[in-house]
Every structure is written in structure tokens, then in C-alpha cells.
Scaffold this active site. Sequence first.
Site, PDB file in Angstrom:
ATOM      1  N   GLU A  64      -1.532  -0.657  -1.859  1.00 54.14           N
ATOM      2  CA  GLU A  64      -0.950  -1.314  -3.045  1.00 54.14           C
ATOM      3  C   GLU A  64       0.443  -1.880  -2.749  1.00 54.14           C
ATOM      4  O   GLU A  64       0.826  -2.929  -3.271  1.00 54.14           O
ATOM      5  CB  GLU A  64      -0.879  -0.300  -4.193  1.00 54.14           C
ATOM      6  CG  GLU A  64      -0.509  -0.879  -5.534  1.00 54.14           C
ATOM      7  CD  GLU A  64      -1.515  -1.885  -6.060  1.00 54.14           C
ATOM      8  OE1 GLU A  64      -2.611  -1.504  -6.442  1.00 54.14           O
ATOM      9  OE2 GLU A  64      -1.178  -3.085  -6.083  1.00 54.14           O
ATOM     10  N   VAL A  86      11.416   1.135   3.798  1.00 50.63           N
ATOM     11  CA  VAL A  86      10.378   1.736   2.945  1.00 50.63           C
ATOM     12  C   VAL A  86      10.169   3.211   3.300  1.00 50.63           C
ATOM     13  O   VAL A  86      10.043   4.065   2.415  1.00 50.63           O
ATOM     14  CB  VAL A  86       9.052   0.943   3.057  1.00 50.63           C
ATOM     15  CG1 VAL A  86       8.011   1.513   2.095  1.00 50.63           C
ATOM     16  CG2 VAL A  86       9.281  -0.532   2.769  1.00 50.63           C
ATOM     17  N   LYS A 104      -0.240 -11.946   2.103  1.00 50.24           N
ATOM     18  CA  LYS A 104      -0.551 -11.189   0.882  1.00 50.24           C
ATOM     19  C   LYS A 104      -1.690 -11.853   0.118  1.00 50.24           C
ATOM     20  O   LYS A 104      -2.558 -11.186  -0.442  1.00 50.24           O
ATOM     21  CB  LYS A 104       0.697 -11.090   0.011  1.00 50.24           C
ATOM     22  CG  LYS A 104       1.783 -10.215   0.616  1.00 50.24           C
ATOM     23  CD  LYS A 104       3.118 -10.421  -0.070  1.00 50.24           C
ATOM     24  CE  LYS A 104       4.177  -9.452   0.439  1.00 50.24           C
ATOM     25  NZ  LYS A 104       5.533  -9.808   0.025  1.00 50.24           N
TER      26      LYS A 104
HETATM   27  N1  HSE Z   1       9.787  -9.548   2.787  1.00 45.79           N
HETATM   28  C1  HSE Z   1       8.934  -9.171   1.713  1.00 45.79           C
HETATM   29  C2  HSE Z   1       9.334  -9.929   0.462  1.00 45.79           C
HETATM   30  C3  HSE Z   1       9.028  -7.697   1.474  1.00 45.79           C
HETATM   31  O1  HSE Z   1      10.446 -10.475   0.451  1.00 45.79           O
HETATM   32  O2  HSE Z   1       8.553 -10.020  -0.475  1.00 45.79           O
HETATM   33  C4  HSE Z   1       8.022  -7.171   0.502  1.00 45.79           C
HETATM   34  O3  HSE Z   1       6.702  -7.386   0.935  1.00 45.79           O
END
Ligand code: HSE
Length: 424
Positions: free
Chosen positions: A123, A17, A199
Site C-alpha cells: 500500500e 521510511v 505507481k
Molecule cells: N519520491 C516519491 C514522491 C516518494 O515524491 O512521491 C513517495 O513515493
Amino acid sequence: MDTHKKLVLGIFGFGVVGEGLYKVLNQTPSLNASIRKVCIKNSNKKRNAPAELFTTDKDILLNDPSINIIIELIDDAFAAYDIVKTALVNGKSVVSANKKMIAEHLPELLELQQQTGLSFLYEAACCASIPVIRNLEEYYDNDLLHSISAIVNGSTNYILTKMFEENLSFKDALLQAQQLGFAESNPTLDVDGYDALNKWTFLLTHAYGILPNKNEIIFTGIQNVTGEDALQATRKDCVIKLVAYAKKLNNGKVAAFVLPQFIKKNDQLAFVRNEYNGVVIESSFADKQFFYGKGAGSLPTASAVLSDISASRYDYRYEYKKLYHHKPNELTNDFYVKAYIGFTDWSHIRKDDFESIEEWHSNDQLNYLIGIIHFKKLQENDWWKKNNVSLVLSADPVIESLEIDKLKKRSLELAGFSGGYSLY
Ligand code: HSE
């Protein structure tokens, strides 16, 4: 408001990233942002950027008064929390993509945001390129949001797609997800559902004002999903997806979990393939809305970081409206789900946990059952997480207790007796 504010960036991390952000920033001159320094762990690695940009000393960034925004893009959640905390205390806004760190420290980070009045935006930490946090935060009133079904992990979605559409083995599909930079450095976090759970915890904060403890949310990943399960899905005109789900029940409480689910082939989430993510929101009046986009990978994730950097220019902050300005919702496990259980050995299944079993096969060809189970049973016993047992929820999985009570009553009336009940 100073929309021409010059942003001076201190970036932590130059992995998938971080490097993506470097490229994206170089292609966005209108942003009026410059990179002062990038802090990395390993100074011996060859990087695609001028050597003088890099340092291994975090304090050079955190104590530099000219840096007004810290971009935290490292892997280690423990170190990330320390960086974010110090940056905020030192008067710098922060953008982060570290879902594990946010899931584990959001209460402290909320306090720090209140104390400092600075923005902390993330985000990119959920669904990468899809602006789902800002939409949940700004657009949907608490009362209007009926349910959210979401694919929030790109790697598991990639693996399921490759296994079931191209017959790739689990191992090969995971290897590809790793090579393409989608998977976590410890891929168990993806495969076993931890990343999706992380998440989901803070998405619930922005959606419903709930600040859950991770232990409160029942979850698993795709580690036990088999080709046999996929075959059953096809027979039922469905595909299997790892779905993060939340639904507001009639009593106002919220059912939330992260579990594999059968998705009808014509449902929007069935179209979410490979590393894409998707979010289906059901709200009063608007009916269904569908958000779709790349959920992992260098540039898609960097694009969300870039958007947060840009929003920091006008001091945009999450207000956590549902948490602070509404009556926050509560989680509940008092509901039922309809579940498919695949198994190799019938004795591994606690069949007494089920209210009713409507299909049951245990022979050389087929080994599965479909039944209704109270959600608390999944919390109390973890037989369904063991090897060789796969749990996949039905499409539209939540059944409210009231509906089950009605079904029980009807079955009693039909049976014409008054002692005990059975939905079998
Ligand atoms: N490892 C995470 C996924 C990366 O595959 O969604 C993105 O958050």
C-alpha cells in the site's frame, strides 16, 4: 484465522521510511509485532536505534525461521526484487514500498504469490498514506469504474506548488523536496515522471486488471513546465498538475497516461498542494469520490507500511480480482486529446500531427498553441518531450474517436465539399 498471531519482523532499510516505521512501531504496542533485525547497507552511519538491531548480512534475516514477515524498504529496485523473491520462497510474508521494483516485476511476483500462497502487500508504494490500492482492489467493481485522475507523486506536486504559489525557482523547490525526504535519491525519477509511471502501472492492475508493460504508457514529468505555462493556466482559471489518468472508453478499452494537465481551480485535484496526493474516482451511480492525504515523507509512508503489517496478522492478501476473476481490460491509444503546447521556436512543433488547432500564438509575448491530436501521434513522435517544448493536456482531456468523426463530418458538411477535411 489467528488475529493474535505474533509478528516477528525483519526489516530491510533504515532510511526515511525505515526509520519512520521504527518510530511508528514503537508507538503501536497493540500490534503485537517485534523487530528481530534490520538489514542496512552502510554500518558506519549513526542510527537512532540500538546497535544490536542492525546487520549488513541479508541472509541473517532471510534464513531466520523466527522471522515471519519481511519489510522491504530499500532504494535499490534490483536488490529489492531479490530480497522479496527469496523471502516469499523461504515462507515469509512480505510488505514492500518499492514502486520501481513492483512496476518492473509484478508478473513474476504474482506467480510467486500464487505458488506460495503468501501475502505480498505494498500500500505504501502508491500515494503513501492514502489507502488507494485496497480500495481499488476491494470496493470498485471493474464495470463501475469510469475514470481515475490522480496526483501520485508528492515531490513534483511540491515543486509545482512552491514554484507557482511562492515563486520559488525549480531548483530551490526541488532542493526543499529533497531536504524534506520526499524526493527519490535520484530526483530525475520524480521530476521526469518515472516514479508516477511506476505507481500507475500497478494501480492499473488493481483498478482495471491490466498488467501493462511500462513502455505502453505515454508519460512525461514536469521538467519542461515553465512560468509562462503557469501564467496561461491562471488566465484560464486553472492550475497545472502532473496527473496520472485512466478512463474507460465507450468501446470498453482503457486510455491511460501520466502527463501534466490543466486542472480547473474548483476541481478537487486543484486543492492537492505540496507533498499531498489525491485521487478522484468517477464511477457509475456514485459520481465522484475524492481520496486525499500525504503522498510522501517518513511517517505518512510508514503509516501505510504499518497498516499492511497489521493486515498480515489476519493473512490479508490482494486477490487481484479484476485480473483473475473478471475479463481484464485492454489498454488503447486510439483516442484524441486536447493539448496545450508551449514552445520557444515554432519550427520545433510538428503541426501536421494535429487534427485541428484552435488557438495559436507565436510572437514576442506569447508562444503556444492549443489543438486536438491523436494520442498515437504522441507515441510515434517525441518532439513534444524535447527541451523548450511543454505539453499540458486540457481539463477532461480524452476525446473519443467517434466524437472526432462526428466533428469531421460536420465540418465537411459546413464547408460543402467532399475532398479532405480540416478542423482548423
Ligand atoms: N519520491 C516519491 C514522491 C516518494 O515524491 O512521491 C513517495 O513515493
